[in-house]
Scaffold this motif. Structure first.
Motif, PDB file in Angstrom:
ATOM      1  N   PHE A  86      45.250  40.254  51.563  1.00  0.00           N
ATOM      2  CA  PHE A  86      44.292  41.207  51.007  1.00  0.00           C
ATOM      3  C   PHE A  86      44.627  41.529  49.554  1.00  0.00           C
ATOM      4  CE2 PHE A  86      43.426  45.771  50.159  1.00  0.00           C
ATOM      5  CZ  PHE A  86      42.044  45.725  50.141  1.00  0.00           C
ATOM      6  N   LEU A  87      45.905  41.791  49.268  1.00  0.00           N
ATOM      7  CA  LEU A  87      46.306  42.218  47.926  1.00  0.00           C
ATOM      8  C   LEU A  87      46.114  41.129  46.873  1.00  0.00           C
ATOM      9  CD1 LEU A  87      49.565  44.350  48.334  1.00  0.00           C
ATOM     10  CD2 LEU A  87      47.263  45.117  47.733  1.00  0.00           C
ATOM     11  N   LEU A  88      46.406  39.872  47.219  1.00  0.00           N
ATOM     12  CA  LEU A  88      46.323  38.807  46.214  1.00  0.00           C
ATOM     13  C   LEU A  88      44.895  38.588  45.711  1.00  0.00           C
ATOM     14  CD1 LEU A  88      48.929  36.181  47.490  1.00  0.00           C
ATOM     15  CD2 LEU A  88      49.120  37.764  45.560  1.00  0.00           C
ATOM     16  N   PRO A  89      43.890  38.377  46.596  1.00  0.00           N
ATOM     17  CA  PRO A  89      42.523  38.233  46.068  1.00  0.00           C
ATOM     18  C   PRO A  89      42.009  39.506  45.418  1.00  0.00           C
ATOM     19  CG  PRO A  89      42.506  38.285  48.472  1.00  0.00           C
ATOM     20  CD  PRO A  89      43.934  38.148  48.060  1.00  0.00           C
ATOM     21  N   LEU A  90      42.466  40.661  45.920  1.00  0.00           N
ATOM     22  CA  LEU A  90      42.088  41.924  45.289  1.00  0.00           C
ATOM     23  C   LEU A  90      42.622  41.966  43.861  1.00  0.00           C
ATOM     24  CD1 LEU A  90      40.899  44.884  46.002  1.00  0.00           C
ATOM     25  CD2 LEU A  90      43.314  45.521  46.053  1.00  0.00           C
ATOM     26  N   GLY A  91      43.892  41.596  43.695  1.00  0.00           N
ATOM     27  CA  GLY A  91      44.497  41.584  42.371  1.00  0.00           C
ATOM     28  C   GLY A  91      43.838  40.596  41.431  1.00  0.00           C
ATOM     29  N   VAL A  92      43.493  39.408  41.949  1.00  0.00           N
ATOM     30  CA  VAL A  92      42.815  38.408  41.116  1.00  0.00           C
ATOM     31  C   VAL A  92      41.457  38.944  40.662  1.00  0.00           C
ATOM     32  CG1 VAL A  92      41.784  36.107  41.107  1.00  0.00           C
ATOM     33  CG2 VAL A  92      44.023  36.463  42.161  1.00  0.00           C
ATOM     34  N   GLY A  93      40.747  39.610  41.560  1.00  0.00           N
ATOM     35  CA  GLY A  93      39.462  40.199  41.194  1.00  0.00           C
ATOM     36  C   GLY A  93      39.613  41.261  40.124  1.00  0.00           C
ATOM     37  N   MET A  94      40.634  42.113  40.260  1.00  0.00           N
ATOM     38  CA  MET A  94      40.876  43.147  39.255  1.00  0.00           C
ATOM     39  C   MET A  94      41.194  42.538  37.899  1.00  0.00           C
ATOM     40  SD  MET A  94      43.062  46.042  41.342  1.00  0.00           S
ATOM     41  CE  MET A  94      43.121  47.131  39.921  1.00  0.00           C
ATOM     42  N   VAL A  95      42.057  41.513  37.890  1.00  0.00           N
ATOM     43  CA  VAL A  95      42.422  40.862  36.640  1.00  0.00           C
ATOM     44  C   VAL A  95      41.194  40.222  35.991  1.00  0.00           C
ATOM     45  CG1 VAL A  95      43.729  38.954  35.633  1.00  0.00           C
ATOM     46  CG2 VAL A  95      44.828  40.482  37.266  1.00  0.00           C
ATOM     47  N   THR A  96      40.349  39.583  36.791  1.00  0.00           N
ATOM     48  CA  THR A  96      39.134  38.962  36.271  1.00  0.00           C
ATOM     49  C   THR A  96      38.271  39.977  35.537  1.00  0.00           C
ATOM     50  OG1 THR A  96      39.111  37.368  38.102  1.00  0.00           O
ATOM     51  CG2 THR A  96      37.066  37.639  36.861  1.00  0.00           C
ATOM     52  N   ALA A  97      38.043  41.122  36.178  1.00  0.00           N
ATOM     53  CA  ALA A  97      37.195  42.151  35.572  1.00  0.00           C
ATOM     54  C   ALA A  97      37.842  42.749  34.330  1.00  0.00           C
ATOM     55  CB  ALA A  97      36.901  43.242  36.604  1.00  0.00           C
ATOM     56  N   VAL A  98      39.147  43.027  34.404  1.00  0.00           N
ATOM     57  CA  VAL A  98      39.845  43.646  33.273  1.00  0.00           C
ATOM     58  C   VAL A  98      39.850  42.720  32.061  1.00  0.00           C
ATOM     59  CG1 VAL A  98      42.103  44.409  32.444  1.00  0.00           C
ATOM     60  CG2 VAL A  98      41.282  45.176  34.673  1.00  0.00           C
ATOM     61  N   VAL A  99      40.092  41.426  32.280  1.00  0.00           N
ATOM     62  CA  VAL A  99      40.092  40.461  31.166  1.00  0.00           C
ATOM     63  C   VAL A  99      38.712  40.385  30.527  1.00  0.00           C
ATOM     64  CG1 VAL A  99      40.237  37.997  30.617  1.00  0.00           C
ATOM     65  CG2 VAL A  99      42.020  39.073  31.998  1.00  0.00           C
TER      66      VAL A  99
END
Length: 318
Positions: A86-99
């Motif tokens: 759960f945390l890994l795809p969540l983190g990737v999604g957050m990084v995508t939006a933040v970038v």
């Protein structure tokens, strides 16, 4: 057939977690509603906190020792407890939006500072109003907490309380505090960065790092990656430390004194309202036209925030 159905379910769960990350990252990259509040609204805040709390050095060591056959069972259990699926795809999604948003902010900061920071001012003010609606100030301790939060933020925003401008230690601490705020309901991590005077700088560094890495793939210079990459690495390292220290302290305060803690956090947002105006003052002189444009963009930011609040049915930091 059973394996195929399980595979489809796993993919759907990964996509859902990634979408959750996009939502959290998008709101956390902008000063206003926090990613923790969005997690509450979308119904996965409990799972998020449980997963983050499970990220301990002991479990990490257990996973690393999983190369030994006799320890693989314990390593598998530790991975499940940390809920990395759960945390890994969540983190990737957050990084995508933040970038994505950092790139936009870096561009607008130089080309349209009045529009950008006026909009941020409206977002911050409206988010404070929206969150105050769900709180009840009914005791002297509530009043003291509110005045303390708003007063501290106003002193920082007015440069009465001086903060160091940059440097590795400041970036590390900014990461620790800001990423901790990202998972807490009520206060946005980017708002903390604005108060610390690091928001524009870090947005630019992140954008420069991403572009340098992209250029490196097609033959760019490694040297161009090093400087912004170091900044990003320091920020991330601070964030990791913050998640296992500061975030736990604030969560303990919420568990024991929820009303007082939430009033302090929301008042911190309210007192931060003037903070983006400092960036406008650095970019251009304050004239009647500048004030009018800033006010117009602030109204637009407030309308956007209240529109989002209406769309999702209200922001409840509890």
């Amino acid at each position: 057939m059973e394996y195929e159905r399980t595979d489809v379910v796993d993919r759907v769960e990964l996509l859902r977690a990634y979408a959750y990350g996009l939502c959290m990252g998008a709101v956390d990259a902008l000063p206003g509603v926090s990613g923790g509040t969005i997690a509450l609204l979308l119904g996965f805040y409990g799972r998020l906190i449980a997963a983050v709390t499970a990220l301990t050095p002991g479990r990490a060591l257990t996973v690393l020792r999983g190369y030994r056959p006799e320890r693989r069972s314990q390593a598998r259990d530790a991975l499940l407890e940390m809920d990395l699926q759960f945390l890994l795809p969540l983190g990737v999604g957050m990084v995508t939006a933040v970038v994505f948003i950092a790139d936009i902010v870096s561009s607008l900061e130089s080309s349209h500072p009045i529009a950008l920071f006026g909009f941020f001012t409206g977002l911050i003010a409206a988010s404070a109003v929206a969150l105050y609606r769900s709180l009840e100030i009914s005791s002297p301790s509530h009043v003291v907490a509110g005045l303390a939060g708003a007063g501290l933020a106003l002193l920082v925003a007015a440069d009465v309380v001086q903060l160091p401008g940059s440097g590795g230690v400041v970036i590390f601490l900014a990461g620790a505090v800001a990423i901790s705020a990202m998972i807490l309901p009520g206060i946005s991590g980017s708002l903390i960065l604005i108060l610390l005077g690091q928001y524009v700088y870090l947005s630019g560094e992140l954008s420069a790092f991403v572009h340098a890495v992209t250029d490196l793939v097609v033959g760019g210079s490694l040297a161009a990656v090093v400087d912004p990459g170091t900044t990003v690495a320091l920020f991330v390292a601070g964030g990791i430390v913050g998640l296992v220290t500061i975030a736990r302290v604030v969560r303990a305060a919420l568990a024991r004194h929820r009303e007082v803690t939430m009033i302090f956090l929301v008042s911190l947002i309210a007192g931060s309202t003037p903070a983006p105006l400092h960036n406008i003052g650095e970019a251009s002189a304050w004239t009647v036209e500048t004030v009018a444009l800033t006010a117009a963009w602030a109204v637009l930011g407030a309308v956007a925030l209240f529109g989002l609040e209406r769309l999702v049915g209200g922001f409840d930091p509890e």
